[in-house]
Design a protein around this motif. Structure first.
Motif, PDB file in Angstrom:
ATOM      1  N   TRP A  15       0.856  -1.197   0.000  1.00  0.00           N
ATOM      2  CA  TRP A  15       0.000   0.000   0.000  1.00  0.00           C
ATOM      3  C   TRP A  15       0.887   1.240   0.000  1.00  0.00           C
ATOM      4  O   TRP A  15       2.000   1.217   0.513  1.00  0.00           O
ATOM      5  CB  TRP A  15      -0.877   0.016   1.251  1.00  0.00           C
ATOM      6  CG  TRP A  15      -1.953  -1.001   1.199  1.00  0.00           C
ATOM      7  CD1 TRP A  15      -1.848  -2.331   1.513  1.00  0.00           C
ATOM      8  CD2 TRP A  15      -3.297  -0.801   0.797  1.00  0.00           C
ATOM      9  NE1 TRP A  15      -3.033  -2.955   1.328  1.00  0.00           N
ATOM     10  CE2 TRP A  15      -3.950  -2.037   0.890  1.00  0.00           C
ATOM     11  CE3 TRP A  15      -4.017   0.308   0.360  1.00  0.00           C
ATOM     12  CZ2 TRP A  15      -5.286  -2.192   0.556  1.00  0.00           C
ATOM     13  CZ3 TRP A  15      -5.351   0.146   0.043  1.00  0.00           C
ATOM     14  CH2 TRP A  15      -5.968  -1.089   0.142  1.00  0.00           C
ATOM     15  N   THR A  16       0.385   2.314  -0.562  1.00  0.00           N
ATOM     16  CA  THR A  16       1.124   3.574  -0.568  1.00  0.00           C
ATOM     17  C   THR A  16       0.180   4.743  -0.339  1.00  0.00           C
ATOM     18  O   THR A  16      -1.022   4.643  -0.580  1.00  0.00           O
ATOM     19  CB  THR A  16       1.911   3.761  -1.884  1.00  0.00           C
ATOM     20  OG1 THR A  16       2.767   4.887  -1.766  1.00  0.00           O
ATOM     21  CG2 THR A  16       0.997   3.935  -3.063  1.00  0.00           C
ATOM     22  N   THR A  17       0.718   5.825   0.165  1.00  0.00           N
ATOM     23  CA  THR A  17      -0.027   7.076   0.337  1.00  0.00           C
ATOM     24  C   THR A  17       0.796   8.210  -0.261  1.00  0.00           C
ATOM     25  O   THR A  17       2.025   8.108  -0.373  1.00  0.00           O
ATOM     26  CB  THR A  17      -0.300   7.394   1.819  1.00  0.00           C
ATOM     27  OG1 THR A  17       0.951   7.477   2.510  1.00  0.00           O
ATOM     28  CG2 THR A  17      -1.162   6.327   2.461  1.00  0.00           C
ATOM     29  N   THR A  25       3.922  -2.736   3.541  1.00  0.00           N
ATOM     30  CA  THR A  25       3.215  -3.992   3.356  1.00  0.00           C
ATOM     31  C   THR A  25       2.297  -4.157   4.555  1.00  0.00           C
ATOM     32  O   THR A  25       2.743  -4.030   5.692  1.00  0.00           O
ATOM     33  CB  THR A  25       4.192  -5.182   3.287  1.00  0.00           C
ATOM     34  OG1 THR A  25       5.110  -4.940   2.230  1.00  0.00           O
ATOM     35  CG2 THR A  25       3.469  -6.478   3.047  1.00  0.00           C
ATOM     36  N   ARG A  26       1.022  -4.409   4.291  1.00  0.00           N
ATOM     37  CA  ARG A  26       0.047  -4.561   5.370  1.00  0.00           C
ATOM     38  C   ARG A  26      -0.683  -5.888   5.202  1.00  0.00           C
ATOM     39  O   ARG A  26      -0.933  -6.329   4.083  1.00  0.00           O
ATOM     40  CB  ARG A  26      -0.958  -3.422   5.337  1.00  0.00           C
ATOM     41  CG  ARG A  26      -0.290  -2.084   5.584  1.00  0.00           C
ATOM     42  CD  ARG A  26      -1.300  -0.998   5.677  1.00  0.00           C
ATOM     43  NE  ARG A  26      -0.640   0.286   5.864  1.00  0.00           N
ATOM     44  CZ  ARG A  26      -1.270   1.414   6.080  1.00  0.00           C
ATOM     45  NH1 ARG A  26      -2.591   1.426   6.103  1.00  0.00           N
ATOM     46  NH2 ARG A  26      -0.604   2.527   6.248  1.00  0.00           N
ATOM     47  N   PRO A  27      -1.052  -6.503   6.330  1.00  0.00           N
ATOM     48  CA  PRO A  27      -1.805  -7.758   6.232  1.00  0.00           C
ATOM     49  C   PRO A  27      -3.192  -7.509   5.659  1.00  0.00           C
ATOM     50  O   PRO A  27      -3.756  -6.426   5.797  1.00  0.00           O
ATOM     51  CB  PRO A  27      -1.872  -8.252   7.678  1.00  0.00           C
ATOM     52  CG  PRO A  27      -1.629  -7.048   8.520  1.00  0.00           C
ATOM     53  CD  PRO A  27      -0.795  -6.108   7.709  1.00  0.00           C
ATOM     54  N   CYS A  50     -11.018  -6.445   0.089  1.00  0.00           N
ATOM     55  CA  CYS A  50      -9.719  -6.285  -0.575  1.00  0.00           C
ATOM     56  C   CYS A  50      -8.847  -5.207   0.068  1.00  0.00           C
ATOM     57  O   CYS A  50      -7.822  -4.833  -0.501  1.00  0.00           O
ATOM     58  CB  CYS A  50      -9.937  -5.953  -2.050  1.00  0.00           C
ATOM     59  SG  CYS A  50     -10.778  -7.249  -2.938  1.00  0.00           S
ATOM     60  N   ALA A  51      -9.229  -4.713   1.237  1.00  0.00           N
ATOM     61  CA  ALA A  51      -8.450  -3.682   1.926  1.00  0.00           C
ATOM     62  C   ALA A  51      -7.490  -4.344   2.931  1.00  0.00           C
ATOM     63  O   ALA A  51      -7.413  -5.559   3.036  1.00  0.00           O
ATOM     64  CB  ALA A  51      -9.378  -2.709   2.630  1.00  0.00           C
ATOM     65  N   PRO A  64     -10.090   1.770   7.992  1.00  0.00           N
ATOM     66  CA  PRO A  64     -11.275   2.529   8.409  1.00  0.00           C
ATOM     67  C   PRO A  64     -12.416   2.314   7.404  1.00  0.00           C
ATOM     68  O   PRO A  64     -12.181   1.901   6.265  1.00  0.00           O
ATOM     69  CB  PRO A  64     -10.788   3.978   8.377  1.00  0.00           C
ATOM     70  CG  PRO A  64      -9.709   3.987   7.345  1.00  0.00           C
ATOM     71  CD  PRO A  64      -9.048   2.631   7.442  1.00  0.00           C
ATOM     72  N   GLY A  65     -13.613   2.575   7.829  1.00  0.00           N
ATOM     73  CA  GLY A  65     -14.755   2.517   6.911  1.00  0.00           C
ATOM     74  C   GLY A  65     -15.265   1.120   6.682  1.00  0.00           C
ATOM     75  O   GLY A  65     -14.897   0.169   7.370  1.00  0.00           O
TER      76      GLY A  65
END
Length: 57
Positions: free
Chosen positions: A7-9, A21-23, A35-36, A41-42
């Motif tokens: 993931w990137t921001t 890298t996130r689980p 798929c998140a 959040p949300g």
């Protein structure tokens, strides 16, 4: 089996502010998975209505 995703921001339109890298989120229905990333959040990604396929809902 659970894996992860990259993931990137961005802070601006030029360079990523963070790359990590996130689980994966473990939420699922009988035929769909979220798929998140875990702890996002949300709502779940499978709760989003695809505007190109409104007639299928």
């Amino acid at each position: 089996m659970s894996s992860g995703s990259v993931w990137t921001t961005w802070n601006d339109a030029r360079h990523p502010a963070e790359i990590s890298t996130r689980p994966d989120c473990l939420a699922r229905t009988t035929d769909e998975v979220c798929c998140a990333f875990a702890g996002h959040p949300g709502g779940r990604t499978y709760e989003v209505t695809d505007p190109w396929h409104l007639e299928s809902r």
